[in-house]
Write an enzyme that holds these catalytic residues in place. Structure first.
Site, PDB file in Angstrom:
ATOM      1  N   ASP A 111       0.764  -1.174  -0.047  1.00  0.00           N
ATOM      2  CA  ASP A 111      -0.100  -0.062  -0.069  1.00  0.00           C
ATOM      3  C   ASP A 111       1.016   1.424  -0.125  1.00  0.00           C
ATOM      4  OD1 ASP A 111      -1.951  -1.749   0.059  1.00  0.00           O
ATOM      5  OD2 ASP A 111      -2.951  -1.110   2.031  1.00  0.00           O
ATOM      6  N   ALA A 112       1.991   1.253   0.995  1.00  0.00           N
ATOM      7  CA  ALA A 112       2.780   2.383   0.891  1.00  0.00           C
ATOM      8  C   ALA A 112       3.515   2.647  -0.675  1.00  0.00           C
ATOM      9  CB  ALA A 112       3.929   2.079   1.979  1.00  0.00           C
ATOM     10  N   GLU A 113       3.981   1.450  -1.067  1.00  0.00           N
ATOM     11  CA  GLU A 113       4.349   1.848  -2.567  1.00  0.00           C
ATOM     12  C   GLU A 113       3.342   2.409  -3.419  1.00  0.00           C
ATOM     13  OE1 GLU A 113       8.042  -1.428  -3.271  1.00  0.00           O
ATOM     14  OE2 GLU A 113       5.880  -2.187  -2.594  1.00  0.00           O
TER      15      GLU A 113
ATOM     16  N   ASP B 189       0.839   4.403  -2.542  1.00  0.00           N
ATOM     17  CA  ASP B 189       0.667   5.686  -2.422  1.00  0.00           C
ATOM     18  C   ASP B 189       1.387   6.575  -2.773  1.00  0.00           C
ATOM     19  OD1 ASP B 189      -1.724   5.045  -0.982  1.00  0.00           O
ATOM     20  OD2 ASP B 189      -1.119   4.851   0.908  1.00  0.00           O
TER      21      ASP B 189
ATOM     22  N   GLU C 162     -23.303 -18.129 -12.781  1.00  0.00           N
ATOM     23  CA  GLU C 162     -22.605 -16.977 -12.389  1.00  0.00           C
ATOM     24  C   GLU C 162     -23.115 -16.829 -10.721  1.00  0.00           C
ATOM     25  OE1 GLU C 162     -22.839 -13.623 -14.535  1.00  0.00           O
ATOM     26  OE2 GLU C 162     -22.317 -14.723 -16.216  1.00  0.00           O
TER      27      GLU C 162
ATOM     28  N   LYS D 103     -25.054 -15.017  -8.187  1.00  0.00           N
ATOM     29  CA  LYS D 103     -25.836 -13.675  -8.294  1.00  0.00           C
ATOM     30  C   LYS D 103     -25.325 -12.452  -7.022  1.00  0.00           C
ATOM     31  CE  LYS D 103     -30.697 -12.316  -8.611  1.00  0.00           C
ATOM     32  NZ  LYS D 103     -30.591 -11.280  -7.707  1.00  0.00           N
TER      33      LYS D 103
ATOM     34  N   ASP E  35     -25.674  -9.824  -4.907  1.00  0.00           N
ATOM     35  CA  ASP E  35     -26.570  -8.917  -4.054  1.00  0.00           C
ATOM     36  C   ASP E  35     -26.299  -7.506  -3.914  1.00  0.00           C
ATOM     37  OD1 ASP E  35     -29.008  -8.851  -3.239  1.00  0.00           O
ATOM     38  OD2 ASP E  35     -28.538  -9.600  -1.140  1.00  0.00           O
TER      39      ASP E  35
ATOM     40  N   ARG F  37     -30.383   1.234 -12.528  1.00  0.00           N
ATOM     41  CA  ARG F  37     -31.385   0.552 -13.590  1.00  0.00           C
ATOM     42  C   ARG F  37     -32.679   1.382 -13.727  1.00  0.00           C
ATOM     43  NH1 ARG F  37     -35.712  -3.266 -12.156  1.00  0.00           N
ATOM     44  NH2 ARG F  37     -35.813  -4.358 -14.140  1.00  0.00           N
TER      45      ARG F  37
ATOM     46  N   GLU G 174     -23.059  -5.069 -11.599  1.00  0.00           N
ATOM     47  CA  GLU G 174     -23.657  -4.977 -10.313  1.00  0.00           C
ATOM     48  C   GLU G 174     -22.620  -4.078  -9.248  1.00  0.00           C
ATOM     49  OE1 GLU G 174     -26.483  -6.270 -10.497  1.00  0.00           O
ATOM     50  OE2 GLU G 174     -27.319  -6.405  -8.158  1.00  0.00           O
TER      51      GLU G 174
ATOM     52  N   TYR H 295     -20.915  -8.210 -16.033  1.00  0.00           N
ATOM     53  CA  TYR H 295     -21.651  -9.544 -16.445  1.00  0.00           C
ATOM     54  C   TYR H 295     -22.225  -9.372 -18.014  1.00  0.00           C
ATOM     55  CZ  TYR H 295     -25.412  -7.925 -13.674  1.00  0.00           C
ATOM     56  OH  TYR H 295     -26.253  -7.211 -12.859  1.00  0.00           O
TER      57      TYR H 295
ATOM     58  N   LYS I 232     -27.355 -18.895 -17.371  1.00  0.00           N
ATOM     59  CA  LYS I 232     -27.562 -18.046 -18.625  1.00  0.00           C
ATOM     60  C   LYS I 232     -27.309 -19.113 -19.730  1.00  0.00           C
ATOM     61  CE  LYS I 232     -25.937 -13.791 -16.693  1.00  0.00           C
ATOM     62  NZ  LYS I 232     -25.063 -12.918 -16.433  1.00  0.00           N
TER      63      LYS I 232
ATOM     64  N   LYS J 114     -32.423 -19.042  -6.634  1.00  0.00           N
ATOM     65  CA  LYS J 114     -32.358 -18.569  -5.397  1.00  0.00           C
ATOM     66  C   LYS J 114     -31.961 -19.508  -4.445  1.00  0.00           C
ATOM     67  CE  LYS J 114     -33.520 -14.154  -6.341  1.00  0.00           C
ATOM     68  NZ  LYS J 114     -34.636 -13.411  -5.602  1.00  0.00           N
TER      69      LYS J 114
ATOM     70  N   CYS K 210     -59.243   2.296  13.889  1.00  0.00           N
ATOM     71  CA  CYS K 210     -58.201   2.696  13.277  1.00  0.00           C
ATOM     72  C   CYS K 210     -56.965   3.410  14.141  1.00  0.00           C
ATOM     73  CB  CYS K 210     -58.347   3.845  11.924  1.00  0.00           C
ATOM     74  SG  CYS K 210     -56.838   4.206  11.174  1.00  0.00           S
TER      75      CYS K 210
ATOM     76  N   CYS L 216     -56.794   7.035  12.801  1.00  0.00           N
ATOM     77  CA  CYS L 216     -57.643   8.394  13.066  1.00  0.00           C
ATOM     78  C   CYS L 216     -58.821   7.917  13.900  1.00  0.00           C
ATOM     79  CB  CYS L 216     -58.437   8.592  11.584  1.00  0.00           C
ATOM     80  SG  CYS L 216     -59.366   7.148  10.970  1.00  0.00           S
TER      81      CYS L 216
ATOM     82  N   CYS M 161     -59.795   0.876   7.166  1.00  0.00           N
ATOM     83  CA  CYS M 161     -60.180   2.144   7.611  1.00  0.00           C
ATOM     84  C   CYS M 161     -60.997   2.760   6.465  1.00  0.00           C
ATOM     85  CB  CYS M 161     -59.237   2.993   7.882  1.00  0.00           C
ATOM     86  SG  CYS M 161     -59.469   4.809   8.424  1.00  0.00           S
TER      87      CYS M 161
ATOM     88  N   CYS N 272     -58.608   9.938   6.531  1.00  0.00           N
ATOM     89  CA  CYS N 272     -57.802   9.456   7.785  1.00  0.00           C
ATOM     90  C   CYS N 272     -56.299   9.872   7.139  1.00  0.00           C
ATOM     91  CB  CYS N 272     -57.722   7.777   7.659  1.00  0.00           C
ATOM     92  SG  CYS N 272     -56.365   7.033   8.305  1.00  0.00           S
TER      93      CYS N 272
HETATM   94  S1  IVH Z   1     -27.653 -10.948 -15.811  1.00  0.00           S
HETATM   95  C1  IVH Z   1     -31.375  -9.438 -18.513  1.00  0.00           C
HETATM   96  N1  IVH Z   1     -25.875 -11.551 -14.011  1.00  0.00           N
HETATM   97  O1  IVH Z   1     -30.032  -9.394 -10.672  1.00  0.00           O
HETATM   98  C2  IVH Z   1     -30.997  -9.475 -16.954  1.00  0.00           C
HETATM   99  N2  IVH Z   1     -27.782 -10.222 -13.168  1.00  0.00           N
HETATM  100  O2  IVH Z   1     -32.764 -10.390 -10.227  1.00  0.00           O
HETATM  101  C3  IVH Z   1     -29.466  -9.528 -17.054  1.00  0.00           C
HETATM  102  N3  IVH Z   1     -27.794  -9.611 -10.977  1.00  0.00           N
HETATM  103  O3  IVH Z   1     -31.303  -6.997 -12.299  1.00  0.00           O
HETATM  104  C4  IVH Z   1     -28.997  -9.737 -15.542  1.00  0.00           C
HETATM  105  N4  IVH Z   1     -25.849 -10.839 -10.324  1.00  0.00           N
HETATM  106  O4  IVH Z   1     -29.010  -6.543 -11.292  1.00  0.00           O
HETATM  107  C5  IVH Z   1     -27.162 -11.030 -14.075  1.00  0.00           C
HETATM  108  N5  IVH Z   1     -24.393 -12.513 -12.413  1.00  0.00           N
HETATM  109  C6  IVH Z   1     -25.429 -11.792 -12.476  1.00  0.00           C
HETATM  110  C7  IVH Z   1     -25.985 -10.865 -11.553  1.00  0.00           C
HETATM  111  C8  IVH Z   1     -27.320 -10.321 -12.012  1.00  0.00           C
HETATM  112  C9  IVH Z   1     -26.673 -10.016  -9.710  1.00  0.00           C
HETATM  113  C10 IVH Z   1     -28.829  -8.777 -10.453  1.00  0.00           C
HETATM  114  C11 IVH Z   1     -28.972  -7.703 -11.849  1.00  0.00           C
HETATM  115  C12 IVH Z   1     -30.524  -7.921 -12.006  1.00  0.00           C
HETATM  116  C13 IVH Z   1     -30.925  -8.873 -10.864  1.00  0.00           C
HETATM  117  C14 IVH Z   1     -32.124  -9.708 -11.376  1.00  0.00           C
END
Ligand code: IVH
Length: 685
Positions: free
Chosen positions: A36-38, A40, A118, A120, A122, A141, A177, A229, A293, A317, A410, A413, A428, A433
């Site tokens: 890190d020092a190098e 910087d 891939e 996903k 978050d 988006r 993402e 991606y 995909k 999921k 309610c 109100c 209600c 209200c």
């Molecule tokens: S492909 C046509 N690849 O998940 C949509 N999405 O629940 C193409 N996301 O809106 C998306 N990791 O924001 C793709 N490896 C990944 C992802 C990914 C996270 C998100 C993306 C998408 C949402 C859908």
């Protein structure tokens, strides 16, 4: 150029290249080559030289990441192509069903289709535009077709190169993402705890909140990262497969999550999902599933997309995670339609990486069926993105507890709650209200409705509290001056700007947003009014068909149900809304306030209808509907409606007190229809 000047230019280039290289090693590959020092030392030398020679600073220099100053707001930008969402799969069976659909649509017969799996991420999706290799735009988006321009914030993310290495010329859009690594998330929350600020519930919220911050310097400090991606419009001979795209993105210096795998068939995909359901906890970032995909980009094109999702991808999921905690209280919330829904206030507990202190409870019946009682220890569950839910109490019940009772009045109100015989939801019914009004305003201003940016919860509280707004039409009576002077207290007293403060410039911006919203298309307004059962889709269909608010509100049920995709429930809800004098007054007030009441969407395509080729003239007064509504009904069936009777007229529709036109029709020997016959004509199936 003198030797000194050319030496200087050469050194600047050398430093920038070296810094870019080491940023990529560190932020993209997590594999630094120097300390890190190098690093910087290199950065400081570049900063010093650029400070001495400001004319030699370039926008893509690594020193220029935090170039922007705090801004008043983000502008909206249009995406090259819609940013779609993903359909979900929750089990191996659903993955196999996805594979079946893909093979059927791609007509590969028995042959397996290869996929890329891939992780996903978050976080929040981002669209990066590079022009001749230079980062020129970063956008969120948004609603899928339009997002917010967050370029200044995106530039601060060190994993995102300001310049591509050997990338394509021209304009390219890369999607990915933005996320907050767990370590940065924990650090941010530690800092907030010390500063007595409310904690972020999870890394995704923290990332999204950070990206919406108007101060790029703060964004730079938070430690966001990114993975890419997707390359928009990419199916070239050199990149015929998604795997080639991922390799290309990485070669250009873009961050690509490294654990992706090409899977020969769906069995290999299922194995990948199984491996990561457990292994994901060891990653430095949150992942809530696996994106599957189709690898072959030509097959993808053949599969295409629905309005919401590509058919060539799905998101698996990971199974729900569970925890136990104490149900401190069952509280109720009043929605915009007056629906009163219970929710659980929990003793805070960490579940799937987030601190949970609230959960949904569906309705009073559900609570009674599960016999959930205040004070009980309960099992809670969180699956994917959804808000956690209370699964069941862990028996025995809390000592001295009693079954929960729905309140009879309610909480906002005090009016008596009611419900229809077949309904489970208590409501209600008070139209004044304040809780309903607040929710109604939130809905009215929301992004997919009138899209009034800045009109959030605390501002709405202030406007309703001071009775400056008693219905949505009052928004259009507010002045910029009033909004500037308005003192707003944040909803959460612990929030970052805790003290009540004058809105000032923000108020001016909100006034501009309100002004701009007057020009919205009719479809947005129809949706924004919050008519029961009228969602975005129905609102847009109704606006397109009826063209004006008055025509829609004047249409009898028969005409409303004759619109494709509008069923009796929606039709009845519109009539009930339109028949309420209060609502008519509201629409009149909105009109007087300058709000657009006309559809600008293209007219529905005039496919040949049952009455195509026929011309009608309407005369006299119809008892069941206005002239406009009758015209719309005939036109929808393909007929032409004319103002004058001639030999070309198919028939004259005569209501009460029909005069000279009916006379003329008789003279010409044309067919005439009374109101009954007319109704029979338009309702014939
Ligand atoms: S492909 C046509 N690849 O998940 C949509 N999405 O629940 C193409 N996301 O809106 C998306 N990791 O924001 C793709 N490896 C990944 C992802 C990914 C996270 C998100 C993306 C998408 C949402 C859908």
């Amino acid at each position: 150029m003198s030797t000194r000047a050319s030496d200087l230019t050469a050194r600047l280039l050398q430093l920038r290249d070296a810094i870019r290289h080491h940023e990529e090693r560190y932020y993209v590959h997590s594999d630094p080559e120097i300390s890190d020092a190098e690093f910087d030392a290199l950065l400081h030398e570049l900063e010093r030289l650029e400070a001495e020679h400001p004319d030699l600073v370039t926008p893509d220099s690594p020193t220029q990441r935090v170039a922007g100053h705090p801004t008043a707001g983000f502008t909206t930008v249009e995406h090259l192509t819609a940013m779609l969402s993903l359909d979900n799969a929750y089990s191996d069976d659903e993955l196999r069903a996805f594979d079946e659909r893909v093979r059927k649509a791609a007509a590969t017969g028995e042959a397996p289709v290869a996929y890329v799996a891939e992780l996903k991420i978050d976080g929040l999706s981002i669209a990066l535009t590079y022009e001749d290799g230079c980062l020129v735009r970063g956008a969120t988006r948004g609603d899928g077709s339009r997002g917010e321009d967050v370029t200044a914030n995106v530039r601060t993310i060190r994993a995102i190169p300001l310049r591509l290495r050997g990338g394509p010329g021209g304009r390219v859009e890369v999607r990915g993402e933005v996320y907050l690594p767990r370590a940065s998330f924990e650090r941010a929350n530690r800092e907030r705890e010390t500063a007595d600020l409310p904690l972020f519930a999870n890394p995704r919220n923290a990332a999204a909140g950070t990206m919406r911050n108007l101060d790029p310097a703060l964004v730079a400090r938070r430690g966001l990262s990114a993975f890419t991606y997707q390359l928009v419009g990419d199916a070239t001979p050199e990149r015929a497969h998604h795997a080639d795209t991922l390799r290309a993105l990485r070669d250009w210096g873009l961050p690509v999550e490294s654990h992706w795998r090409r899977c020969e068939d769906i069995d290999a995909v299922i194995a990948f999902c199984g491996e990561w359901a457990a292994a994901r906890r060891a990653l430095a970032f949150d992942t809530d599933g696996v994106v599957v995909k189709v690898d072959d980009l030509i097959v993808r094109e053949r599969l295409g997309s629905t309005a919401k999702f590509p058919r060539w991808a799905t998101a698996f999921k990971f199974p729900a995670e569970q925890a136990t905690t104490v149900l401190r209280q069952i509280a109720v919330n009043v929605g915009r339609t007056g629906a009163v829904t219970p929710y659980a206030v929990l003793a805070p507990v960490v579940l799937a990486g987030s601190t949970i202190s609230m959960a949904t409870l569906h309705n009073a019946e559900d609570i009674a069926r599960k016999d959930l009682r205040e004070g009980d220890r309960v099992l809670i569950e969180k699956g994917g993105d959804v808000i956690p839910k209370v699964v069941k109490p862990i028996l025995p019940h809390a000592a001295g507890s009693a079954p929960w009772q729905m309140p009879t009045v309610c909480p906002a109100c005090g009016s008596t709650l009611r419900r229809d015989d077949e309904e489970v939801v208590w409501r209600c019914e008070s139209t004044t209200c304040p809780a309903r009004l607040r929710r109604g305003l939130e809905h009215f201003a929301s992004r997919t409705a009138m899209n009034i940016e800045g009109l959030g919860e605390s501002l709405i509280d202030a406007l309703v509290g001071r009775q400056l707004v008693t219905d949505v039409a009052d928004l259009y009576r507010l002045t910029g001056e009033q909004l500037e002077q308005l003192v707003v207290a944040p909803r959460d007293p612990k929030s970052e700007r805790a003290r009540p403060r004058k809105l000032g410039k923000v108020g001016r911006n909100v006034a501009e947003q309100i002004e701009r919203s007057k020009q919205n298309d009719l479809s947005r307004l129809v949706y924004a009014l919050g008519i029961r059962h009228v969602g975005e889709k129905a609102a847009s269909t109704l606006a397109r068909q009826f063209r004006t608010m008055d025509r829609m509100l004047d249409a009898p049920v028969e005409i409303l149900t004759s619109v494709p995709e509008i069923g009796p429930v929606v039709a009845a809800a519109i009539r009930a809304f339109a028949d309420e004098p209060r609502n008519r007054r509201l629409v009149a007030d909105l009109t007087a306030g300058g709000v657009n009441m006309v559809s600008r969407a293209p007219e529905p395509s005039r496919e040949p209808g049952r009455l195509t080729g026929r011309t009608y003239v309407i005369t006299g007064t119809l008892a069941s509907m206005s002239r406009e509504a009758a015209t719309a009904a005939l036109e929808r069936l393909g007929a032409r409606v004319s103002g004058s009777v001639s030999r070309k007229t198919t028939a004259v529709i005569a209501g009460e007190e029909a005069g000279s036109k009916l006379e003329k029709a008789r003279q010409l020997g044309l067919e005439t229809l009374d109101e009954q016959a007319f109704l029979a004509l338009i309702m014939e199936t």
